[in-house]
Design an enzyme around this catalytic site. Structure first.
Site, PDB file in Angstrom:
ATOM      1  N   HIS A 258      -1.021 -16.417   5.048  1.00 26.52           N
ATOM      2  CA  HIS A 258      -0.563 -16.599   3.851  1.00 26.52           C
ATOM      3  C   HIS A 258       1.018 -16.650   3.452  1.00 26.52           C
ATOM      4  O   HIS A 258       1.596 -17.634   2.687  1.00 26.52           O
ATOM      5  CB  HIS A 258      -0.818 -15.058   2.928  1.00 26.52           C
ATOM      6  CG  HIS A 258      -2.409 -14.955   3.011  1.00 26.52           C
ATOM      7  ND1 HIS A 258      -3.154 -15.264   2.257  1.00 26.52           N
ATOM      8  CD2 HIS A 258      -3.068 -13.989   3.614  1.00 26.52           C
ATOM      9  CE1 HIS A 258      -4.660 -14.691   2.314  1.00 26.52           C
ATOM     10  NE2 HIS A 258      -4.379 -14.138   3.404  1.00 26.52           N
TER      11      HIS A 258
HETATM   12  O1  RIB Z   1      -3.084 -11.551  -0.387  1.00 34.79           O
HETATM   13  C1  RIB Z   1      -2.273 -11.813   0.932  1.00 34.79           C
HETATM   14  C2  RIB Z   1      -0.992 -11.127   0.827  1.00 34.79           C
HETATM   15  O2  RIB Z   1      -1.129  -9.685   1.051  1.00 34.79           O
HETATM   16  C3  RIB Z   1      -0.038 -11.460   1.927  1.00 34.79           C
HETATM   17  O3  RIB Z   1       1.354 -11.264   1.556  1.00 34.79           O
HETATM   18  C4  RIB Z   1      -0.363 -10.257   2.908  1.00 34.79           C
HETATM   19  O4  RIB Z   1       0.617  -9.789   3.721  1.00 34.79           O
HETATM   20  C5  RIB Z   1      -0.585  -9.317   2.042  1.00 34.79           C
HETATM   21  O5  RIB Z   1       0.652  -8.610   1.497  1.00 34.79           O
END
Ligand code: RIB
Ligand code: CA
Length: 319
Positions: free
Chosen positions: A240
């Site tokens: 992500h």
């Molecule tokens: O939904 C994904 C996000 O939430 C990413 O930034 C992961 O590290 C969590 O913080």
């Protein structure tokens, strides 16, 4: 052209750590500071993870603490320890940093002072809940003229990973996200629409292990933790946060479109939803460049190469 000055605001967790490692070795950027926020796990762990990670990789850059709770705390603390492990770094145990001192400033102050110093060139990579950024905007409204761009991982045009309509970073602090969306600062949103479309594979971990640097081996360990999690029915090895970095330094792997986006701050079923006016029917001026498609193989290739650049810069120091 000099390196682009960045601050990374994060809730270091497993994918945050990989994004930070990639950013530290990116030739295009200079990381001026790392700031932590409550999110994946409690702030005592996210902040500590940053200090340990930066020292472990041999960098001497400011690490600051930040918000321990969302702006409007409703008493319910969601954390993602089931995904990131209790410490936030899965089963990986980094050596305790000898440098026990965080920067004397809290995140909002550090961000504002850096923005003043960089005279409008500072960019922010925001890969956790947006609490620190919102506090900085509330305390220093002139920040909107001093931050060149915010590249953030958060939200989803369609879907969610906490509820069916909300992504974790926005869901934890929707009020903060609303303040940032409305700030007028140029924004690029990297949401679940693209981040969940691709995952790292064992081949990437093996390549990093063969590279053999501290950063590459650490990222291989983090990926291997994610593969075990995936095989046990948990989240895949989804990058992500590194994809938000890619939007800033490797935009050619993404297709982005400008939309009006705002955040639902309350609502039994929709709290934390990032509403994107895809059809332009609301007559509101687009305020966010939203990543809608990703070239998955190209992104994974770029990320693996970015981390392996640690071979050339094993002890690159950022001022
Ligand atoms: O939904 C994904 C996000 O939430 C990413 O930034 C992961 O590290 C969590 O913080
Ligand atoms: Ca994160």
């Amino acid at each position: 052209m000099g390196k682009r000055p960045f601050i990374i605001d994060c809730d270091t967790g497993t994918d945050d750590a990989i994004a930070i490692a990639a950013a530290l070795y990116c030739n295009e950027v200079e990381i001026k500071a790392i700031t932590s926020v409550n999110g994946n796990v409690k702030h005592e762990f996210t902040s500590r993870n940053n200090l340990d990670l930066i020292e472990y990789l041999g960098f001497d850059i400011p690490v600051a603490r930040g918000a321990e709770l969302p702006i409007r705390y409703n008493g319910y603390h969601e954390d993602a320890s089931d995904t990131h492990g209790v410490s936030g770094l899965g089963t990986i145990k980094l050596p305790r940093a000898s440098r026990s001192s965080f920067d004397r400033r809290m995140a909002p102050e550090l961000i504002y002072e850096a923005a003043l110093e960089e005279k409008g060139e500072l960019e922010l990579l925001v890969i956790g809940p947006m609490t620190n950024i919102a506090i900085c905007l509330l305390e220093h409204p002139d920040l909107v003229k001093l931050v060149k761009h915010i590249w953030f991982m958060g939200g989803a045009v369609i879907g969610g990973n906490v509820t069916t309509t909300a992504e974790f970073n926005i869901w934890v602090d929707p009020d903060a996200a609303h303040i940032v969306m409305q700030s007028g600062i140029p924004l690029t949103m990297v949401g679940l629409d693209v981040t969940t479309a691709v995952a790292m594979k064992e081949e990437h971990s093996l390549e990093l292990r063969a590279c053999g640097t501290k950063a590459a081996l650490l990222c291989a360990d983090l990926l291997d933790y994610m593969f075990i999690r995936r095989d046990a029915g948990g989240e895949d090895a989804i990058m992500h946060d590194a994809m938000a970095l890619a939007s800033a330094v490797y935009p050619q792997c993404l297709e982005c479109h400008d939309y009006f986006v705002d955040v639902e701050c309350s609502g039994e079923y929709t709290r934390g939803h990032t509403m994107a006016d895809l059809g332009g029917r609301m007559g509101r001026k687009p305020n966010v460049s939203v990543a809608m498609k990703v070239d998955g193989p190209a992104f994974c290739r770029w990320l693996t190469d970015a981390i392996m650049r640690s071979k050339d810069n094993e002890n690159k120091k950022c001022s």
